[in-house]
Write an enzyme that holds these catalytic residues in place. Structure first.
Site, PDB file in Angstrom:
ATOM      1  N   HIS A   1      -4.424  -1.326   0.345  1.00 43.94           N
ATOM      2  CA  HIS A   1      -3.905  -2.291  -0.631  1.00 43.94           C
ATOM      3  C   HIS A   1      -3.102  -3.397   0.039  1.00 43.94           C
ATOM      4  CE1 HIS A   1      -5.036   1.124  -3.070  1.00 43.94           C
ATOM      5  NE2 HIS A   1      -4.929   0.395  -4.162  1.00 43.94           N
TER       6      HIS A   1
ATOM      7  N   ARG B   1     -10.771   0.707   1.775  1.00 44.75           N
ATOM      8  CA  ARG B   1      -9.968   1.906   1.520  1.00 44.75           C
ATOM      9  C   ARG B   1     -10.892   3.102   1.236  1.00 44.75           C
ATOM     10  NH1 ARG B   1      -7.855   2.164  -4.693  1.00 44.75           N
ATOM     11  NH2 ARG B   1      -9.484   0.908  -5.648  1.00 44.75           N
TER      12      ARG B   1
ATOM     13  N   PHE C   1       4.501  -0.340   1.470  1.00 42.71           N
ATOM     14  CA  PHE C   1       5.411   0.782   1.658  1.00 42.71           C
ATOM     15  C   PHE C   1       5.320   1.357   3.074  1.00 42.71           C
ATOM     16  CE2 PHE C   1       4.032   1.333  -2.959  1.00 42.71           C
ATOM     17  CZ  PHE C   1       4.987   0.433  -3.400  1.00 42.71           C
TER      18      PHE C   1
ATOM     19  N   GLU D   1       8.293   7.380   1.887  1.00 45.76           N
ATOM     20  CA  GLU D   1       7.463   6.932   3.002  1.00 45.76           C
ATOM     21  C   GLU D   1       8.147   7.078   4.354  1.00 45.76           C
ATOM     22  OE1 GLU D   1       6.151   5.083  -0.774  1.00 45.76           O
ATOM     23  OE2 GLU D   1       8.085   5.218   0.267  1.00 45.76           O
TER      24      GLU D   1
END
Length: 315
Positions: A109, A10, A83, A58
């Site tokens: 994540h 990330r 999400f 989202e």
């Protein structure tokens, strides 16, 4: 001996976006109120006029990304995998996938290694969901080196891309001179007895497993398959023909991910035993990532066990 440097993919994603922006003025980044966690915050600070926080909405963010892409912008829409792929699936399918728009989804994540966030946030179904969308490219890089290159490659191609990044820091496993190409796997170690095809943080575990197997006289080929779709089918078929047995390893449900993609390819042209290391069709649980990974069988030891079982099946 120098310490091994580890970095979460990330972080690689966030840095790559900033690097891209220097030469790509039409690059736009969207986030869903998670810029600090997805690491798009650095881009926000450096290019505030090209960053938009869409809030905890989202699905709406994917619609905005779709609209911006029709004006010639290259859009990266970011959130946690749960999400991005889960909550916003319908908008990705209908607003991005169906019209085949130039939107890149940066999903961070992912997987069990989210750790203490627990089962609700440990998304192990995202690759399966994204693979089903026609025309969607799906990439799960193994390390910092590959993740940064994957972001650049996604930005350069036309069409929707799902990029999967992790929270846990990992060591580089790809060679320094490695050049990532979408749809191309890379053989990290040659072997003749069994092939281990892995992606994400399981690539490092696959290499450890190969060392263990070598000590027992078993020669394991290790392939890093960062692109799940389009899959490097030729490399899979070659491995199947030359070693006669395959083990897949991924931080994802064994249903619908890399293991399924490899098994589908093998069944079509070169049937051999294919055993899968991954989350065994179960939800995760809260706990430290380094404790959870072996608990769910995402380890070198599990790969060794599956490799031996695959060898037994081909005899």
């Amino acid at each position: 001996m120098a310490d091994i440097v580890k970095k979460a993919t990330r972080d690689s994603y966030g840095q790559a976006l900033c690097d891209l922006a220097e030469t790509m003025p039409n690059l736009i980044v969207l986030d869903a109120d998670l810029a600090a966690a997805t690491k798009t915050g650095g881009f926000k600070k450096a290019y505030p006029d090209r960053f938009f926080d869409c809030g905890i909405a989202e699905g709406n963010m994917m619609g905005i990304a779709a609209g911006l892409s029709t004006t010639g912008k290259v859009v990266f829409a970011s959130s946690f995998a749960m999400f991005a792929a889960g909550r916003a699936f319908e908008q990705i399918r209908n607003s991005i996938g169906y019209p085949h728009l130039n939107v890149k989804i940066g999903a961070t994540h992912a997987g069990i290694s989210v750790g203490e966030d627990g089962a609700t946030h440990q998304c192990c179904e995202d690759i399966a969901l994204m693979r089903t969308i026609p025309g969607m490219t799906v990439i799960s890089p193994a390390d910092d080196n590959e993740a940064r290159q994957a972001v650049f490659a996604a930005a350069a191609m036309e069409g929707p891309v799902y990029l999967r990044f992790g929270r846990l820091a990992v060591a580089n496993v790809t060679p320094d001179d490695y050049r990532f190409e979408i749809g191309r796997g890379i053989t990290l170690r040659d072997g003749n007895d069994v092939t281990v095809i892995a992606n994400g943080l399981l690539v490092g575990e696959a290499l450890k497993a190969a060392d263990t197997l070598a000590a027992e006289g078993i020669s394991a080929r290790v392939i890093n398959m960062a692109t799940i779709k389009p899959l490097d089918r030729e490399l899979v078929w070659q491995a199947a023909a030359e070693t006669g047995a395959i083990v897949t390893a991924e931080e994802h449900n064994v249903i619908g991910g890399l293991g399924s993609a490899v098994a589908e390819a093998v069944a079509e042209k070169c049937p051999v035993p294919v055993l899968r290391v991954g989350v065994q069709d179960t939800f995760g649980k809260s706990g430290p990532a380094l404790d959870l990974l072996p608990l769910f069988g995402l380890s070198a030891e599990a790969i060794v066990e599956k490799a031996k079982a695959a060898l037994a099946l081909k005899k």
